[in-house]
Write an enzyme that holds these catalytic residues in place. Structure first.
Site, short mmCIF file in Angstrom:
data_model
loop_
_atom_site.label_atom_id
_atom_site.label_comp_id
_atom_site.label_asym_id
_atom_site.label_seq_id
_atom_site.Cartn_x
_atom_site.Cartn_y
_atom_site.Cartn_z
N GLU A 90 21.40 48.84 43.11
CA GLU A 90 20.29 48.57 44.22
C GLU A 90 18.89 47.86 43.29
OE1 GLU A 90 16.89 47.61 46.16
OE2 GLU A 90 17.06 50.09 46.09
N CYS A 113 11.15 48.36 46.79
CA CYS A 113 12.26 46.51 47.01
C CYS A 113 11.91 45.92 48.30
CB CYS A 113 13.65 47.17 46.16
SG CYS A 113 13.61 48.59 45.71
#
Length: 542
Positions: free
Chosen positions: A293, A327
């Site tokens: 990720e 993120c």
């Protein structure tokens, strides 16, 4: 050997404590913060059950008070990485053969240790190491980590219960074996929960792990390890290595027994790792699993029907909580001209009301960014926006690193939808807004989809259901986690499995069974009860 079909405790999300003035949890975390801040914590590596100190150390300092030293951590030489790999492989056989309920018990105990005796300490360590407010530390280091540990156990049993059909003549069954070899986990600074979950989720499924935490998260990483040790993770199952990331990575990826990468971090680094794994593919005993990720350029798009105050709050929370170092943090917004003035006024009012400073003062909403490199990068983009004719800073824009790495929450308005801060991931408290004409709604959806290489999170705000449906369809590939009438942050384990595609990662959805499935290699077993003794089939008859 199994002696029952065991049911694990039903996973429930940990309740987020308020830390309101006068509350016992506020007093407990304040005391833990003071103790850790004034102590000198030594962080050794952890290899084969032993604390390893090399004497080659680096100091640890809070981002909000970078001249203050809270401890030091030891750095590995290549021999330590080799030792960690060998030790993990030696531990693998016994760990992989341990009944699943025994592995489950370890990580369920870890969850309860965090919920109880370690809660204040792991939150305080996260406040110091990563400059999180007490609320951000609570939802991360305590609640999300507890949720990962509890729900992963439940997901594991769901996976094991997935079995093929059988007949009266043959019994078909699936074994979900751990991968053959070791897994290399590389974790980021920004979430203590992610730092713990990447090695723990693999280990839960019977794998052994070499874990490299972020250099900027060492204090809270030590607390994670203390919890795992107390919970009973056996020696060698999770090996912890600090130091030169290139040396550690090259050593791990050169091993024929490397079987998987569990990564959260930058897109550029992940692509380089993928390339290196590909270059080494002929050396490996198995095809390695690659799960990552990475970055995001997450968006908010408001429809003309959206209430201005809701849009403003989505921007203020989505862009500036934890200084935008998520993120999932919103960093670009598209607002129609008809509601822009009201949105603008509310956002400016919100940002001007933010208090900024040390997380020890729990009235602060904003603290420091993680290190000087991040500060310098952000300051450069902000200062450039002050000079550019197609950009205007409407609030914020200040920065000061004399005591801590403080960047004021900054909102840039641009007339160019492809302006650099609309496209580049900054990972800080900078939001860029493009104001579009109301009649260009559909055109702007296409712009949102085409502007970024990333596809992690995004949000649409609208009271028009037809517009919501249009946005949901038009942006189906632009975000792995898509939010309707909310900010694009705050995924909860078990409720919103998290991950994105395009340059944002492999979208293997942490916080779900989908991620755990990557760390097993199924074996199909068919047992025939009456074995044939003649090769002839009926069609061969006269």
């Amino acid at each position: 050997m199994g002696k029952g079909f065991f049911q694990v405790p039903i996973a429930v999300n940990e309740e987020v404590k308020s830390y309101a003035p006068g509350s016992p949890e506020r007093a407990a975390v304040a005391a833990a913060y003071k103790e850790l801040f004034n102590a000198h914590t030594e962080v050794p590596m952890y290899i084969n059950g032993k604390e390893v100190r090399t004497g080659n150390t680096r100091t640890m300092s809070p981002p909000h008070d970078h001249k203050h030293i809270v401890g030091e951590y030891h750095l590995a030489e290549k021999s330590h990485v080799d030792e960690a790999i060998a030790g993990a492989l030696a531990a693998r056989t016994e760990w992989a053969e341990l009944p699943w309920e025994q592995r489950a018990g370890i990580f369920l105990k870890a969850a309860e240790l965090i919920a109880g005796p370690y809660r204040a300490k792991i939150n305080a360590a996260t406040m110091i190491a990563q400059s999180k407010t007490v609320h951000q530390a609570e939802i991360d280091a305590a609640c999300e980590l507890i949720d990962f540990l509890r729900f992963n156990v439940q997901f594991m049993t769901d996976i094991y219960n997935e079995q093929p059909e059988s007949t009266s003549g043959a019994w078909n069954r699936l074994e979900y074996r751990p991968l053959e070899g070791f897994i290399y986990a590389i974790t980021p600074f920004n979430f203590t929960a992610i730092a713990a979950n990447l090695p723990a989720s693999c280990a839960l499924m019977g794998n052994v792990v070499v874990w490299k935490p972020s250099d900027s998260q060492m204090l809270s990483a030590k607390i994670i390890l203390d919890i795992f040790r107390e919970a009973g993770v056996p020696d060698g199952v999770i090996q912890v290595i600090h130091g030169d990331p290139v040396m550690i990575t090259d050593t791990c990826l050169a091993s024929p027994d490397f079987s998987g990468l569990h990564f959260t971090g930058s897109t550029h680094v992940f692509k380089d790792l993928w390339k290196k794994i590909g270059e080494n593919i002929h050396n490996y005993k198995t095809y390695p699993r690659i799960v990552g990720e990475t970055g995001g350029k997450d968006f908010i798009i408001a429809h003309p029907s959206a209430p201005a105050q809701q849009v403003a709050t989505a921007i203020s929370r989505g862009a500036f909580e934890f200084q935008g170092q998520k993120c999932s943090a919103a960093s670009r917004a598209y607002v129609p001209v008809s509601i822009w003035e009201d949105v603008k006024a509310s956002v400016i009012k919100d940002v001007n009301s933010f208090k900024m400073g040390s997380p020890e003062d729990m009235s602060n909403f904003i603290t420091a960014v993680i290190h000087e490199g991040s500060f310098d990068k952000l300051a450069k983009f902000i200062d450039q926006a002050k000079e550019d004719s197609n950009a205007e800073i409407i609030v914020g824009g200040g920065h000061d690193k004399s005591k801590g790495y403080f960047i004021e929450p900054t909102v840039i308005v641009t007339s160019d939808p492809k302006y650099t801060t609309m496209c580049t991931e900054l990972f800080g408290p900078v939001m860029t807004v493009f104001v579009y004409e109301d009649q260009d709604w559909s055109k702007t959806l296409k712009l949102v989809d085409e502007t970024s290489e990333y596809a992690l999170t995004g949000a649409v705000l609208s009271t028009d259901r037809y517009a919501v449906q249009e946005a949901t369809k038009a942006l189906q590939n632009a975000a792995g986690n898509f939010y309707i009438n909310d900010k694009p942050t705050g995924a909860v384990v078990g409720q919103q499995p998290f991950g994105g595609a395009r340059a944002s990662g492999t979208n293997d959805k942490a916080g779900s069974a989908l991620n755990l499935l990557r760390w097993v290699s199924p074996r199909m077993i068919k047992e025939t009860f009456v074995t044939p003794t003649d090769y002839r089939y009926p069609f061969l008859g006269e």
